[in-house]
Design a protein around this motif. Structure first.
Motif, PDB file in Angstrom:
ATOM      1  N   SER A 167     -12.768  41.363 -21.891  1.00  0.00           N
ATOM      2  CA  SER A 167     -12.260  41.573 -20.665  1.00  0.00           C
ATOM      3  C   SER A 167     -12.769  41.100 -19.281  1.00  0.00           C
ATOM      4  O   SER A 167     -11.921  40.884 -18.449  1.00  0.00           O
ATOM      5  N   GLU A 168     -14.151  40.708 -19.242  1.00  0.00           N
ATOM      6  CA  GLU A 168     -14.717  40.177 -18.261  1.00  0.00           C
ATOM      7  C   GLU A 168     -14.320  38.730 -17.929  1.00  0.00           C
ATOM      8  O   GLU A 168     -14.248  38.459 -16.750  1.00  0.00           O
ATOM      9  N   ALA A 169     -13.962  37.760 -18.878  1.00  0.00           N
ATOM     10  CA  ALA A 169     -13.665  36.399 -18.336  1.00  0.00           C
ATOM     11  C   ALA A 169     -13.266  35.674 -19.734  1.00  0.00           C
ATOM     12  O   ALA A 169     -13.091  36.384 -20.870  1.00  0.00           O
ATOM     13  N   PHE A 170     -12.704  34.718 -19.418  1.00  0.00           N
ATOM     14  CA  PHE A 170     -12.284  33.707 -20.590  1.00  0.00           C
ATOM     15  C   PHE A 170     -13.535  33.445 -21.454  1.00  0.00           C
ATOM     16  O   PHE A 170     -14.573  33.559 -21.243  1.00  0.00           O
ATOM     17  N   VAL A 171     -13.083  32.906 -22.913  1.00  0.00           N
ATOM     18  CA  VAL A 171     -13.982  32.814 -23.897  1.00  0.00           C
ATOM     19  C   VAL A 171     -13.705  31.386 -24.428  1.00  0.00           C
ATOM     20  O   VAL A 171     -12.617  31.291 -24.801  1.00  0.00           O
ATOM     21  N   ALA A 172     -14.841  30.720 -24.300  1.00  0.00           N
ATOM     22  CA  ALA A 172     -14.629  29.270 -24.903  1.00  0.00           C
ATOM     23  C   ALA A 172     -15.674  29.246 -26.192  1.00  0.00           C
ATOM     24  O   ALA A 172     -16.676  29.440 -26.219  1.00  0.00           O
ATOM     25  N   VAL A 173     -15.088  29.067 -27.355  1.00  0.00           N
ATOM     26  CA  VAL A 173     -15.571  29.094 -28.657  1.00  0.00           C
ATOM     27  C   VAL A 173     -15.661  27.497 -29.101  1.00  0.00           C
ATOM     28  O   VAL A 173     -14.780  26.864 -29.156  1.00  0.00           O
ATOM     29  N   PRO A 174     -17.055  27.271 -29.074  1.00  0.00           N
ATOM     30  CA  PRO A 174     -17.181  25.716 -29.668  1.00  0.00           C
ATOM     31  C   PRO A 174     -16.826  25.556 -31.041  1.00  0.00           C
ATOM     32  O   PRO A 174     -17.235  26.400 -32.027  1.00  0.00           O
TER      33      PRO A 174
END
Length: 127
Positions: free
Chosen positions: A21-28
């Motif tokens: 909920s806090e911010a986007f998530v970038a999954v390597p």
């Protein structure tokens, strides 16, 4: 999943979808010294701020709808849209619905490339 540099990868992308909920998530997902592959996940209203790093970007919208900033343009995108932005041009994404992007950047970005993203996220600014 930890990024394994230089290893072949075959995986269902849905296994790597993560939202917070806090911010986007970038999954390597994978990478080499020349390229980095990420799965970027955004909830409705979240954004990856507009910035102009020194890396080439190719993004494929796998799920959802939103706005892509590409150079001087802002374009509505949806599942199946491809966004290509050369190094030095502005890019960013804002989700209208839950969005999942497969992002390929080359060369891998540096901390300096991410500085504007970090600052704008802290300020809550898309542009």
């Amino acid at each position: 999943m930890q990024e394994e540099v230089g290893k072949p990868l075959v995986t269902p992308y849905r296994d790597h979808v993560r939202f917070q909920s806090e911010a986007f998530v970038a999954v390597p997902l994978a990478g080499t010294p020349r390229v980095r592959i990420l799965l970027v996940n955004l909830l409705p209203g979240q954004f990856l701020p507009v910035h102009a790093p020194g890396v080439d970007l190719v993004a494929l919208v796998l799920e959802g709808e939103g706005t892509a900033a590409a150079g001087e343009s802002e374009v509505e995108v949806a599942a199946g849209s491809v966004v290509v932005v050369p190094a030095g041009f502005e890019r960013g994404f804002r989700a209208h619905t839950g969005m999942v992007l497969l992002v390929v950047v080359s060369p891998p970005p540096t901390e300096a490339d991410h500085a504007e993203v970090v600052r704008k996220l802290r300020e809550g600014r898309w542009r």
